[in-house]
Design a protein around this motif. Structure first.
Motif, short mmCIF file in Angstrom:
data_model
loop_
_atom_site.label_atom_id
_atom_site.label_comp_id
_atom_site.label_asym_id
_atom_site.label_seq_id
_atom_site.Cartn_x
_atom_site.Cartn_y
_atom_site.Cartn_z
N PRO A 49 0.70 -1.19 0.18
CA PRO A 49 -0.18 0.00 0.07
C PRO A 49 0.79 1.31 0.03
O PRO A 49 2.05 1.16 0.34
CB PRO A 49 -0.92 -0.07 1.42
N VAL A 50 0.37 2.29 -0.47
CA VAL A 50 0.84 3.54 -0.41
C VAL A 50 -0.04 4.52 0.10
O VAL A 50 -1.16 4.25 -0.03
CB VAL A 50 1.36 4.22 -2.18
N PRO A 51 0.36 5.78 0.73
CA PRO A 51 -0.26 6.78 1.02
C PRO A 51 -1.40 7.19 0.13
O PRO A 51 -1.24 7.42 -1.24
CB PRO A 51 0.28 7.90 1.51
N ALA A 52 -2.87 7.29 0.35
CA ALA A 52 -4.01 7.52 -0.40
C ALA A 52 -4.76 8.61 0.13
O ALA A 52 -5.94 7.79 0.87
CB ALA A 52 -4.48 6.18 -1.21
N PRO A 53 -4.71 9.78 0.22
CA PRO A 53 -5.64 10.49 0.71
C PRO A 53 -6.97 10.35 0.26
O PRO A 53 -7.13 9.89 -0.99
CB PRO A 53 -5.08 12.26 0.38
N ASN A 54 -8.11 10.39 1.13
CA ASN A 54 -9.36 10.33 0.71
C ASN A 54 -9.86 8.83 0.63
O ASN A 54 -10.83 8.83 -0.03
CB ASN A 54 -9.70 11.13 -0.74
N PHE A 55 -9.08 7.90 0.75
CA PHE A 55 -9.35 6.53 0.76
C PHE A 55 -9.04 5.87 2.31
O PHE A 55 -8.35 6.37 2.80
CB PHE A 55 -8.51 5.76 -0.24
#
Length: 112
Positions: A49-55
């Motif tokens: 996983p990678v940072p995913a704002p709004n998820f």
């Protein structure tokens, strides 16, 4: 082609970075050291996983995808002595075995 997908979550007390390090630098070389892996695996991909704002936060620390020519080849790897005695026992060192998920499938490419 047969595809096996694993969803893996780190064992309790381990950070995501520790999990990733262990999977990349200890477990993966262990898997690739057995002759059956070279013989039967056609493609092997690990996603982190990678940072995913709004998820939402991810449910897993990695997703492993492994392709085989046939179901017999998949079985030949996962039921060989090297897998059972060397590779599989190592999972407890970094994976929460209670949250482990898998699916054996055939891909249906929709785009691409």
């Amino acid at each position: 082609m047969i595809k096996l997908v694993f969803t893996l979550k780190r064992r309790e007390g381990m950070t995501h970075d520790e999990f990733t390090h262990y999977q990349r630098n200890i477990h993966r070389p262990l898997l690739l050291s057995i002759p059956e892996a070279k013989q039967y695996i056609r493609r092997f991909v690990v996603s982190y996983p990678v940072p995913a704002p709004n998820f939402p936060e991810p449910d897993y620390d990695s997703v492993v995808e492994t392709w085989f020519d046939t179901m017999d080849d998949l079985n030949a790897l996962f039921f060989c002595e090297n897998w059972l005695k060397t590779v599989d026992p190592d999972h407890k060192n970094f994976v929460d075995l209670n949250s482990f998920g898998s699916i054996i499938s055939e891909e249906e490419v929709v785009v691409g």
